[in-house]
Design an enzyme around this catalytic site. Structure first.
Site, PDB file in Angstrom:
ATOM      1  N   LYS A 100       0.829  -1.211   0.000  1.00 47.56           N
ATOM      2  CA  LYS A 100       0.000   0.000   0.000  1.00 47.56           C
ATOM      3  C   LYS A 100       0.863   1.262   0.000  1.00 47.56           C
ATOM      4  CE  LYS A 100      -2.206  -1.020   3.880  1.00 47.56           C
ATOM      5  NZ  LYS A 100      -1.570  -2.294   4.269  1.00 47.56           N
ATOM      6  N   ARG A 128      -9.193   0.689   9.824  1.00 48.92           N
ATOM      7  CA  ARG A 128      -8.767  -0.682  10.071  1.00 48.92           C
ATOM      8  C   ARG A 128      -9.821  -1.456  10.858  1.00 48.92           C
ATOM      9  NH1 ARG A 128      -2.912   0.380   9.613  1.00 48.92           N
ATOM     10  NH2 ARG A 128      -1.715  -1.537   9.723  1.00 48.92           N
ATOM     11  N   ARG A 138      11.331  -6.502   4.297  1.00 52.37           N
ATOM     12  CA  ARG A 138      11.036  -5.074   4.182  1.00 52.37           C
ATOM     13  C   ARG A 138      11.984  -4.243   5.048  1.00 52.37           C
ATOM     14  NH1 ARG A 138       5.112  -2.528   4.829  1.00 52.37           N
ATOM     15  NH2 ARG A 138       5.225  -3.100   7.024  1.00 52.37           N
ATOM     16  N   ARG A 159      11.610  -2.146  10.608  1.00 55.34           N
ATOM     17  CA  ARG A 159      10.613  -1.671  11.574  1.00 55.34           C
ATOM     18  C   ARG A 159      10.467  -2.673  12.714  1.00 55.34           C
ATOM     19  NH1 ARG A 159       5.278  -0.029   8.161  1.00 55.34           N
ATOM     20  NH2 ARG A 159       4.319  -1.059   9.934  1.00 55.34           N
ATOM     21  N   ARG A 206       0.007  -9.086  13.661  1.00 58.85           N
ATOM     22  CA  ARG A 206      -0.602  -8.103  12.756  1.00 58.85           C
ATOM     23  C   ARG A 206      -1.490  -8.776  11.707  1.00 58.85           C
ATOM     24  NH1 ARG A 206       4.373  -5.486  10.548  1.00 58.85           N
ATOM     25  NH2 ARG A 206       3.079  -3.980   9.457  1.00 58.85           N
TER      26      ARG A 206
HETATM   27  P1  AMP Z   1       1.094   0.496   9.159  1.00 56.89           P
HETATM   28  O1  AMP Z   1       2.273   1.366   8.894  1.00 56.89           O
HETATM   29  O2  AMP Z   1      -0.151   0.908   8.432  1.00 56.89           O
HETATM   30  O3  AMP Z   1       1.390  -0.981   9.001  1.00 56.89           O
HETATM   31  O4  AMP Z   1       0.738   0.717  10.718  1.00 56.89           O
HETATM   32  C1  AMP Z   1       1.655   0.354  11.731  1.00 56.89           C
HETATM   33  C2  AMP Z   1       0.929   0.170  13.059  1.00 56.89           C
HETATM   34  O5  AMP Z   1       0.327   1.415  13.463  1.00 56.89           O
HETATM   35  C3  AMP Z   1      -0.226  -0.827  13.047  1.00 56.89           C
HETATM   36  O6  AMP Z   1       0.205  -2.175  13.194  1.00 56.89           O
HETATM   37  C4  AMP Z   1      -1.032  -0.338  14.251  1.00 56.89           C
HETATM   38  O7  AMP Z   1      -0.394  -0.711  15.461  1.00 56.89           O
HETATM   39  C5  AMP Z   1      -0.904   1.166  14.127  1.00 56.89           C
HETATM   40  N1  AMP Z   1      -1.997   1.695  13.269  1.00 56.89           N
HETATM   41  C6  AMP Z   1      -1.876   2.257  12.032  1.00 56.89           C
HETATM   42  N2  AMP Z   1      -3.083   2.602  11.540  1.00 56.89           N
HETATM   43  C7  AMP Z   1      -3.992   2.244  12.479  1.00 56.89           C
HETATM   44  C8  AMP Z   1      -5.406   2.301  12.547  1.00 56.89           C
HETATM   45  N3  AMP Z   1      -6.134   2.785  11.525  1.00 56.89           N
HETATM   46  N4  AMP Z   1      -6.002   1.838  13.666  1.00 56.89           N
HETATM   47  C9  AMP Z   1      -5.293   1.349  14.693  1.00 56.89           C
HETATM   48  N5  AMP Z   1      -3.960   1.234  14.694  1.00 56.89           N
HETATM   49  C10 AMP Z   1      -3.304   1.667  13.592  1.00 56.89           C
END
Ligand code: AMP
Length: 209
Positions: free
Chosen positions: A13, A88, A122, A155, A166
């Site tokens: 994404k 989410r 990654r 990360r 996740r």
């Molecule tokens: P991402 O970079 O989108 O994979 O997000 C990394 C982490 O941030 C996720 O695993 C969640 O812990 C938190 N996070 C990001 N977006 C959300 C969301 N919309 N709702 C809840 N937690 C989020």
């Protein structure tokens, strides 16, 4: 155009969003990136979410919704945006429908096996957030970002234990949004398995741009 990018972690994404910003001239808004900068800055928000994110759990809906509502009220988001990683959960989707209904939702279609391969390799720039992969998309110089010269690292939530959590959270809480948006008639499926140029082409075709 107001867009949501929906798909499991590692579906690509963020990588497609960087390309789509150029094509559509709208900002890329990643809740994960906002949380990561808050953690790096050790702000009150960062301190609150650090352990949650590193464990692969979701930040609570109330905090996340407030953050997105504030971000979407900013000037640069008035003509459209790409929301990456939000919503989410169903309550997040319902809240968004109340303050900024979207035009299209792009569903990144990809099997778990491909996701695991991508996440394990990654890497990301600590400074500007550009994504890399140790096999498919290496930085020119090891551990140095091509874009800004920042440090390229793994990360914390891309480590094996957090990745499993996740994916489980994605299946339980986020995947129901596929049906939620399909029923509203605004979902577009994009095959996210090929390399990025082909995904970009699929995306443009699906969106008619
Ligand atoms: P991402 O970079 O989108 O994979 O997000 C990394 C982490 O941030 C996720 O695993 C969640 O812990 C938190 N996070 C990001 N977006 C959300 C969301 N919309 N709702 C809840 N937690 C989020």
């Amino acid at each position: 155009m107001k867009l949501i990018f929906l798909g499991p972690p590692g579906a690509g994404k963020g990588t497609l969003a960087v390309r789509a910003v150029d094509i559509l001239k709208i900002p890329h808004i990643s809740t994960g990136a906002i949380f990561r900068s808050a953690i790096a800055a050790k702000s009150p928000l960062g301190l609150k979410v650090k352990a949650i994110i590193e464990g692969g759990h979701l930040v609570d809906d109330q905090t996340t919704i407030a953050l997105v509502k504030e971000r979407l009220a900013q000037e640069d988001a008035q003509n459209g945006y790409i929301l990456d990683g939000f919503p989410r959960t169903v309550p997040q989707a319902e809240a968004l429908a109340g303050f900024s209904p979207v035009d299209r939702v792009v569903n990144f279609d990809i099997p778990d096996s491909a996701v695991l391969e991508r996440l394990s390799g990654r890497r990301v720039c600590r400074n500007c957030g550009t994504n890399y992969h140790i096999t498919f998309n290496k930085p020119k110089q090891e551990k140095v970002c091509d874009t800004c010269g920042g440090e390229v690292y793994t990360r914390d939530d891309d480590r094996e234990e957090a990745v499993a959590k996740r994916l489980e959270v994605y299946r339980e809480q986020t995947a129901p949004l596929i049906d939620y948006y399909r029923k509203k008639g605004i979902l577009i499926d994009v095959d996210a398995r090929p390399l990025v140029d082909e995904v970009v082409a699929n995306f443009k075709k699906a969106l008619g741009v």
